[in-house]
Motif scaffolding. Structure first.
Motif, PDB file in Angstrom:
ATOM      1  N   LYS A 502       0.938  -1.049  -0.114  1.00 36.64           N
ATOM      2  CA  LYS A 502       0.042   0.101   0.045  1.00 36.64           C
ATOM      3  C   LYS A 502       1.009   1.314  -0.019  1.00 36.64           C
ATOM      4  O   LYS A 502       0.483   2.253  -0.701  1.00 36.64           O
ATOM      5  CB  LYS A 502      -0.975  -0.022   1.354  1.00 36.64           C
ATOM      6  CG  LYS A 502      -2.203  -0.877   1.231  1.00 36.64           C
ATOM      7  CD  LYS A 502      -3.064  -0.993   2.357  1.00 36.64           C
ATOM      8  CE  LYS A 502      -3.978  -1.840   2.400  1.00 36.64           C
ATOM      9  NZ  LYS A 502      -4.918  -1.860   3.429  1.00 36.64           N
ATOM     10  N   PHE A 503       1.750   1.279   0.597  1.00 35.29           N
ATOM     11  CA  PHE A 503       2.850   2.560   0.719  1.00 35.29           C
ATOM     12  C   PHE A 503       3.438   2.777  -0.641  1.00 35.29           C
ATOM     13  O   PHE A 503       3.549   3.803  -1.106  1.00 35.29           O
ATOM     14  CB  PHE A 503       3.899   2.215   1.812  1.00 35.29           C
ATOM     15  CG  PHE A 503       4.760   3.418   1.863  1.00 35.29           C
ATOM     16  CD1 PHE A 503       4.932   4.618   2.604  1.00 35.29           C
ATOM     17  CD2 PHE A 503       6.094   3.152   1.197  1.00 35.29           C
ATOM     18  CE1 PHE A 503       5.561   5.483   2.422  1.00 35.29           C
ATOM     19  CE2 PHE A 503       7.099   4.221   1.306  1.00 35.29           C
ATOM     20  CZ  PHE A 503       6.784   5.498   2.079  1.00 35.29           C
ATOM     21  N   LEU A 504       3.907   1.572  -1.452  1.00 35.45           N
ATOM     22  CA  LEU A 504       4.468   1.898  -2.666  1.00 35.45           C
ATOM     23  C   LEU A 504       3.500   2.319  -3.734  1.00 35.45           C
ATOM     24  O   LEU A 504       3.533   3.209  -4.505  1.00 35.45           O
ATOM     25  CB  LEU A 504       5.149   0.493  -3.085  1.00 35.45           C
ATOM     26  CG  LEU A 504       6.357  -0.057  -2.265  1.00 35.45           C
ATOM     27  CD1 LEU A 504       6.982  -1.348  -2.799  1.00 35.45           C
ATOM     28  CD2 LEU A 504       7.385   1.307  -2.554  1.00 35.45           C
ATOM     29  N   SER A 505       2.086   1.510  -3.373  1.00 35.46           N
ATOM     30  CA  SER A 505       1.040   2.281  -4.526  1.00 35.46           C
ATOM     31  C   SER A 505       0.666   3.834  -4.186  1.00 35.46           C
ATOM     32  O   SER A 505       0.682   4.415  -5.242  1.00 35.46           O
ATOM     33  CB  SER A 505       0.020   1.423  -4.009  1.00 35.46           C
ATOM     34  OG  SER A 505       0.075  -0.109  -4.348  1.00 35.46           O
ATOM     35  N   TYR A 506       0.786   4.087  -2.857  1.00 30.98           N
ATOM     36  CA  TYR A 506       0.651   5.420  -2.535  1.00 30.98           C
ATOM     37  C   TYR A 506       1.594   6.577  -2.992  1.00 30.98           C
ATOM     38  O   TYR A 506       1.490   7.591  -3.472  1.00 30.98           O
ATOM     39  CB  TYR A 506       0.419   5.807  -1.181  1.00 30.98           C
ATOM     40  CG  TYR A 506       0.301   7.058  -0.607  1.00 30.98           C
ATOM     41  CD1 TYR A 506      -1.115   7.780  -0.629  1.00 30.98           C
ATOM     42  CD2 TYR A 506       1.208   7.799  -0.074  1.00 30.98           C
ATOM     43  CE1 TYR A 506      -0.961   8.983  -0.183  1.00 30.98           C
ATOM     44  CE2 TYR A 506       1.308   9.050   0.365  1.00 30.98           C
ATOM     45  CZ  TYR A 506       0.058   9.849   0.200  1.00 30.98           C
ATOM     46  OH  TYR A 506       0.032  11.236   0.682  1.00 30.98           O
ATOM     47  N   PHE A 507       2.787   5.899  -2.979  1.00 32.12           N
ATOM     48  CA  PHE A 507       3.942   6.607  -3.343  1.00 32.12           C
ATOM     49  C   PHE A 507       4.032   6.703  -5.099  1.00 32.12           C
ATOM     50  O   PHE A 507       4.413   7.888  -5.574  1.00 32.12           O
ATOM     51  CB  PHE A 507       5.338   5.975  -2.805  1.00 32.12           C
ATOM     52  CG  PHE A 507       6.507   6.465  -3.476  1.00 32.12           C
ATOM     53  CD1 PHE A 507       6.943   7.709  -2.628  1.00 32.12           C
ATOM     54  CD2 PHE A 507       7.464   6.291  -4.416  1.00 32.12           C
ATOM     55  CE1 PHE A 507       8.105   8.294  -3.082  1.00 32.12           C
ATOM     56  CE2 PHE A 507       8.604   6.947  -4.822  1.00 32.12           C
ATOM     57  CZ  PHE A 507       8.806   7.942  -4.323  1.00 32.12           C
TER      58      PHE A 507
END
Length: 515
Positions: A502-507
């Motif tokens: 999720k963090f990578l997707s948000y980034f």
């Protein structure tokens, strides 16, 4: 010109323990600064098949005496080796030699002692107490004697937190201890030793305290002073930085850590590492000899030769400085990345001793057996761990030593004497000193060639990479086994993976919007 150097010119000087670490440095400084001295008597016994002359020749041919030969070419003619054995009650000095010592000696520096922490009480009493008593008896018969300087240790009263420049009494009189050692058998001595030494950690500190009491009791007609150095280390400045020739003090720990044998030490990082360079001790000792002979104080003065009061360095900081020095000056044939850590956790230390120390030693000895060689690593490791255990007492405590007499003496010296016989440790740069110390251990103790440093650095880098890969693989295997056996571990793993996704997707989404 130096007043102190001029004072020793023409003098006949007796040095006990001249073949030891401090004794050699003291003798070197005397010859280099006062080449016109008359003679230095040294008490020596044949060792490992060598005659007295061969032992003297070996000392003078060492790196330490290179500069002396330039200022005192006939130095070998100024050393008079006398056969003696401090293990004997009469010191085993012949009648002729004794008569020469009694009639000619001007100054006595008593440096001889056993410094082994685990020495048997009988032997420690003989060398540190009885021999001192016998030497004082001889000194009382020397008509020309101007000063008797006794080298003790700052840790002779380590059972106290604050230590003044006084001689503290022991519960049992030294004479009673000396007498009892003559008729008690070893089994009884072993049984009573813990009761005798009380709250001191070993026989060394106890017998050095007894030795001071003997000095006090036998010094009524003598002009005496006592020097108490703390942990004596490699040279700071003279005759060159970093010279050391024994494994005492930090030297053994430096080798063990540098070779990768020592991984953890149970100690207090904020405890003061009261290390003092050996040339500083020699300079103070010679200054004390001059002051005692010229001024003849009414009482026995005690001089603490310590660094903690003036320029403290802490064990934790020193450990980091040693490791930094290893990066610049790695040791050859290191078994793994040099590393040492201070921990106050007993369980952690025991874990490291079992896993990081003994286990590899056992495996390596098994390999040696398979290849037809004699196993030695386990024995070496057990000896190292025993040594570290004996040092823990000093790694976990700090002391406060009064230094009024040492500061007084410093103020009595002329500017030239303060330069030539410098014992002001406030000028000491610890980082530079530790780096020179590690370099000295490598060159003078391990006899390693500095040309091999680049190769040693490559070896160190390979070992570091292997260490990281091994730890990573071990962690992954342990984690995989944990996931297979625990639902909670699987839930944690899925949570971490989901969070990272999720963090990578948000980034990625944020980067797209900015464009």
């Amino acid at each position: 010109m130096s007043t102190i150097a001029a004072f020793y010119s023409g003098k006949s000087i007796l040095i006990t323990g001249a073949t030891g670490f401090l004794g050699k440095v003291l003798m070197e400084k005397l010859f280099r600064t006062s080449p016109d001295l008359k003679v230095i008597y040294i008490l020596v016994r044949p060792k490992a098949g060598q005659t007295l002359q061969q032992r003297v020749f070996q000392i003078l041919n060492s790196k330490l005496f290179e500069k002396v030969k330039d200022v005192c070419p006939n130095v070998h003619e100024k050393i008079r080796a006398i056969y003696a054995d401090l293990n004997q009650n009469d010191l085993a000095i012949s009648k002729e030699d004794k008569q020469e010592l009694l009639s000619c000696t001007d100054i006595v520096f008593h440096c001889a002692a056993t410094v082994r922490f685990d020495d048997h009480l009988r032997h420690a009493v003989q060398l540190n107490v009885t021999a001192t008593q016998q030497l004082l008896l001889m000194a009382s018969q020397m008509p020309k004697l101007e000063a008797f300087i006794h080298i003790s240790t700052a840790f002779s009263n380590c059972n106290l937190k604050h230590i003044d420049e006084v001689i503290y009494p022991c519960p049992v009189e030294p004479k009673k201890i000396i007498d009892s050692m003559e008729w008690l058998d070893d089994a009884i001595i072993d049984e009573i030793t813990p009761k005798l030494i009380g709250d001191r950690p070993n026989t060394y500190t106890y017998t050095k305290a007894l030795g001071e009491m003997v000095v006090q009791q036998e010094s009524s007609n003598l002009n005496i002073a006592i020097v108490r150095p703390s942990i004596v280390g490699a040279t700071w400045q003279e005759p060159f930085p970093g010279w050391v020739d024994n494994l005492n003090g930090p030297s053994g720990l430096i080798i063990a850590a540098g070779k990768g044998f020592l991984r953890a030490i149970r100690g207090t990082p904020k405890a003061v590492a009261d290390l003092i360079p050996v040339d500083t001790v020699a300079n103070l000792t010679l200054a004390v000899g001059w002051y005692t002979a010229v001024n003849r104080p009414k009482s026995t003065l005690i001089y603490h030769c310590t660094s903690g009061n003036f320029n403290p360095c802490y064990w934790g900081k020193m450990g980091f400085q040693v490791l930094a020095a290893f990066e610049k000056i790695p040791f050859e044939r290191a078994f793994r990345r040099p590393y040492a850590d201070f921990t106050t956790n007993t369980i952690t230390t025991q874990y490291w001793n079992a896993v990081s120390h003994r286990a590899p030693a056992i495996i390596y000895d098994f390999y040696l057996r398979l290849t037809g060689r004699k196993p030695r690593m386990t024995k070496l490791m057990n000896r190292l761990l025993r040594t570290v255990s004996m040092l823990e007492y000093f790694l976990n405590r700090s002391w406060e030593w009064s230094t009024y007499n040492t500061e007084m003496l410093m103020s009595e010296l002329s500017p030239e004497d303060q330069r030539v016989f410098n014992f002001d440790v406030r000028q000491l740069n610890w980082l530079e000193y530790i780096e020179n110390y590690v370099l000295g251990v490598k060159k003078y103790l391990l006899k390693e060639d500095m040309a091999g440093v680049p190769k040693a650095k490559q070896h160190l880098k390979r070992l570091r990479n292997i260490h990281y890969l091994f730890n990573t693989a071990l962690f992954l295997i342990a984690w995989r086994l944990l996931i297979a056996r625990s639902q909670m571990a699987r839930n944690v793993w899925f949570f971490i993976v989901n969070f990272c996704y999720k963090f990578l997707s948000y980034f990625r989404a944020s980067s797209t919007l900015k464009v």
